[in-house]
Enzyme design. Structure first.
Site, PDB file in Angstrom:
ATOM      1  N   GLY A 179      76.595 115.084 -51.785  1.00  0.00           N
ATOM      2  CA  GLY A 179      75.169 115.181 -51.496  1.00  0.00           C
ATOM      3  C   GLY A 179      74.360 114.942 -52.753  1.00  0.00           C
ATOM      4  O   GLY A 179      73.930 113.832 -53.060  1.00  0.00           O
ATOM      5  N   ARG A 180      74.222 115.995 -53.546  1.00  0.00           N
ATOM      6  CA  ARG A 180      73.325 115.920 -54.702  1.00  0.00           C
ATOM      7  C   ARG A 180      73.778 114.924 -55.754  1.00  0.00           C
ATOM      8  O   ARG A 180      72.941 114.293 -56.410  1.00  0.00           O
ATOM      9  CB  ARG A 180      73.147 117.323 -55.287  1.00  0.00           C
ATOM     10  N   CYS A 209      68.710 116.085 -45.419  1.00  0.00           N
ATOM     11  CA  CYS A 209      67.362 116.085 -44.846  1.00  0.00           C
ATOM     12  C   CYS A 209      66.348 115.603 -45.869  1.00  0.00           C
ATOM     13  O   CYS A 209      66.331 116.097 -46.998  1.00  0.00           O
ATOM     14  CB  CYS A 209      66.965 117.500 -44.439  1.00  0.00           C
ATOM     15  N   TYR A 234      72.485 126.812 -37.661  1.00  0.00           N
ATOM     16  CA  TYR A 234      71.713 126.114 -36.636  1.00  0.00           C
ATOM     17  C   TYR A 234      72.325 126.412 -35.264  1.00  0.00           C
ATOM     18  O   TYR A 234      73.244 127.225 -35.142  1.00  0.00           O
ATOM     19  CB  TYR A 234      71.618 124.619 -36.972  1.00  0.00           C
ATOM     20  N   ALA A 255      70.448 115.510 -40.668  1.00  0.00           N
ATOM     21  CA  ALA A 255      70.449 116.183 -39.371  1.00  0.00           C
ATOM     22  C   ALA A 255      69.383 115.531 -38.489  1.00  0.00           C
ATOM     23  O   ALA A 255      68.201 115.496 -38.851  1.00  0.00           O
ATOM     24  CB  ALA A 255      70.141 117.666 -39.560  1.00  0.00           C
ATOM     25  N   PRO A 278      75.150 114.444 -45.032  1.00  0.00           N
ATOM     26  CA  PRO A 278      73.807 114.463 -44.441  1.00  0.00           C
ATOM     27  C   PRO A 278      72.809 115.173 -45.360  1.00  0.00           C
ATOM     28  O   PRO A 278      73.092 116.272 -45.851  1.00  0.00           O
ATOM     29  CB  PRO A 278      74.005 115.245 -43.134  1.00  0.00           C
TER      30      PRO A 278
HETATM   31  C1  LIG Z   1      68.262 117.996 -49.961  1.00  0.00           C
HETATM   32  C2  LIG Z   1      69.398 118.453 -49.100  1.00  0.00           C
HETATM   33  C3  LIG Z   1      69.347 118.244 -47.726  1.00  0.00           C
HETATM   34  C4  LIG Z   1      70.436 118.612 -46.912  1.00  0.00           C
HETATM   35  N1  LIG Z   1      70.400 118.321 -45.567  1.00  0.00           N
HETATM   36  C5  LIG Z   1      71.477 118.578 -44.808  1.00  0.00           C
HETATM   37  C6  LIG Z   1      71.535 118.151 -43.453  1.00  0.00           C
HETATM   38  O1  LIG Z   1      70.628 117.495 -42.932  1.00  0.00           O
HETATM   39  N2  LIG Z   1      72.643 118.459 -42.739  1.00  0.00           N
HETATM   40  C7  LIG Z   1      73.695 119.143 -43.285  1.00  0.00           C
HETATM   41  O2  LIG Z   1      74.677 119.401 -42.589  1.00  0.00           O
HETATM   42  N3  LIG Z   1      73.682 119.521 -44.570  1.00  0.00           N
HETATM   43  C8  LIG Z   1      72.625 119.229 -45.334  1.00  0.00           C
HETATM   44  N4  LIG Z   1      72.652 119.550 -46.672  1.00  0.00           N
HETATM   45  C9  LIG Z   1      73.926 120.006 -47.283  1.00  0.00           C
HETATM   46  C10 LIG Z   1      74.683 118.774 -47.842  1.00  0.00           C
HETATM   47  O3  LIG Z   1      75.083 117.889 -46.807  1.00  0.00           O
HETATM   48  C11 LIG Z   1      75.928 119.179 -48.634  1.00  0.00           C
HETATM   49  O4  LIG Z   1      76.829 119.846 -47.782  1.00  0.00           O
HETATM   50  C12 LIG Z   1      75.568 120.075 -49.805  1.00  0.00           C
HETATM   51  O5  LIG Z   1      74.498 119.530 -50.539  1.00  0.00           O
HETATM   52  C13 LIG Z   1      76.771 120.321 -50.729  1.00  0.00           C
HETATM   53  O6  LIG Z   1      77.218 119.116 -51.296  1.00  0.00           O
HETATM   54  P1  LIG Z   1      76.790 118.689 -52.815  1.00  0.00           P
HETATM   55  O7  LIG Z   1      77.216 119.805 -53.728  1.00  0.00           O
HETATM   56  O8  LIG Z   1      77.553 117.406 -53.034  1.00  0.00           O
HETATM   57  O9  LIG Z   1      75.311 118.492 -52.818  1.00  0.00           O
HETATM   58  C14 LIG Z   1      71.565 119.223 -47.488  1.00  0.00           C
HETATM   59  C15 LIG Z   1      71.596 119.460 -48.872  1.00  0.00           C
HETATM   60  C16 LIG Z   1      70.537 119.066 -49.673  1.00  0.00           C
HETATM   61  C17 LIG Z   1      70.644 119.275 -51.163  1.00  0.00           C
END
Ligand SMILES: Cc1cc2nc3c(=O)[nH]c(=O)nc-3n(C[C@H](O)[C@H](O)[C@H](O)COP(=O)(O)O)c2cc1C
Length: 387
Positions: free
Chosen positions: A341-342, A28, A189, A60, A26
């Site tokens: 994510g990223r 945002c 949250y 989310a 997820p």
């Molecule tokens: C831009 C952005 C928005 C995110 N929005 C959410 C979200 O809506 N819900 C959530 O549980 N985590 C959110 N996260 C966390 C990511 O889901 C993920 O757990 C985190 O980025 C680590 O993974 P990565 O290293 O592959 O980016 C967000 C992270 C980023 C960078």
């Protein structure tokens, strides 16, 4: 070398088969008005479906207006929001991926500005983000940090109303075409703030010992499971550990209780209980993980603990960056799913590229047919370099 990886093997959960184990975590986007999915969301989420992801999660998505992190966050509390999601879930499905939604309530961290707006609380009369701020709610009236307003401590009837809001949102998610729900129980949250002793100072049935602090999470999960079809999976995201007194051992206890309720997968994140949102922008707009630099796969041990100690499928997330790393995590039995994510933001075609790099048999089969013939031709012409 051609082999069949675990990463790209189909997997069945309840009555649902995913084409592989790669999940869009997820993310945002702060691009909604009135909680409605926009053209941006359609374009954003469809990229990952075209890019070969197996399971595509929305960001989310709030179960009530007060539950949005910012005035620009998605919601699913009304029928117009359901309609706005329909073309998105339809397209994701057409591309062979499965549409999934993260149901959330931001609790005391709601009513704030997007990361690139500083992530600070929005005042009621500040309409920079299309709507002024609002009164936040939480288990106890403790503000996030200095400079943040005090949330209203929820009464027991209001808690019942919020549990019903999660169940209503689950029904709407089904109507919108989603096939997987994840309950957001992480990052400080609302649900996490009930779990953690730092933020839950209640002395009624929803606070106190571990059982009391877990009650809200379990009641929400039970209510969602009751309305969510038996053949469709339910995920739950945890902060496996936080800095507020919630331990990995507590997470194992919670995961076992969630499994008994019918939760299928625990998505293992961490942190976010104190301070501003776990992921916020630095001054130059780059997203930063809480706590600064973290090693690759830093949260994988949490997923592993769920698999081994709670006996439930787990999703690993956090700095998983390439196909081999993802494959190794799966091969070693440390997780059943890999969320990104990223890396997917950086390269929405990450799965297609990872399949090539891993030497996956029939690596091009994942490409949408509109692209596949030309990509195969490109390879024949030697215009691509594997790896
Ligand atoms: C831009 C952005 C928005 C995110 N929005 C959410 C979200 O809506 N819900 C959530 O549980 N985590 C959110 N996260 C966390 C990511 O889901 C993920 O757990 C985190 O980025 C680590 O993974 P990565 O290293 O592959 O980016 C967000 C992270 C980023 C960078």
């Amino acid at each position: 070398m051609h082999f069949e990886s675990k990463l790209f093997s189909p997997v069945t959960l309840r009555g649902l088969t995913l084409r592989n184990r790669i999940v869009l975590s997820p993310l945002c986007m702060y691009s909604a008005q009135d909680g409605l999915a926009s053209d941006f969301h359609a374009s954003h989420l469809s990229a990952f479906a075209r890019g070969g992801v197996g399971l595509v999660f929305t960001e989310a998505t709030a179960v009530e207006p007060r539950g949005r992190i910012t005035p620009k966050c998605l919601g699913i509390w009304n029928d117009a929001q359901v309609e706005a999601f329909k073309p998105i879930t339809r397209f994701i499905t057409e591309m062979g991926a499965v549409p999934a939604i993260q149901l959330a309530h931001a609790g005391r961290k709601a009513s704030s500005a997007p990361p690139w707006g500083g992530g600070k609380p929005v005042a009621p009369d500040d309409t920079t983000w299309g709507e002024g701020g609002w009164q936040t709610v939480a288990p106890s009236g403790l503000p996030v940090a200095d400079g943040w307003p005090s949330p209203k401590a929820l009464g027991v009837e209001e808690i019942a109303g919020l549990i019903a809001a999660f169940a209503d949102a689950a029904k709407r998610a089904l109507a919108a075409g989603f096939k997987v729900i994840e309950i957001h129980g992480a990052h400080g949250y609302l649900i996490h703030s009930f779990l953690s002793p730092a933020t839950n100072q209640r002395n009624d049935a929803y606070g106190g010992d571990l059982e009391g602090r877990m009650r809200f999470a379990l009641e929400v999960s039970r209510a969602v499971r009751a309305v969510w079809p038996e053949e469709l999976p339910l995920f739950f995201r945890i902060s496996a550990v936080d800095t507020g007194g919630w331990s990995l051992e507590d997470s194992v206890t919670l995961a076992k209780a969630l499994k008994a309720i019918g939760v299928d997968v625990i998505d293992c994140s961490s942190g976010g209980i104190a301070g501003a949102p776990a992921f916020r922008a630095s001054d130059d707009g780059r997203p930063l993980p809480a706590g600064g630099q973290r090693p690759l796969g830093f949260q994988v041990p949490y997923a592993e603990a769920m698999e081994r100690e709670a006996g439930i499928a787990a999703m690993a997330v956090g700095r998983i960056v390439d196909g081999q790393q993802a494959e190794d995590i799966l091969q070693e039995g440390r997780a059943s799913f890999i969320a990104l994510g990223r890396e997917l933001m950086h390269d929405p075609f990450w799965p297609l590229h990872a399949a090539e790099a891993l030497g996956e048999a029939d690596a091009f089969s994942l490409w949408p047919e509109q692209y596949r013939w030309a990509i195969v031709r490109r390879a024949e012409l030697g215009q691509y370099q594997a790896g």
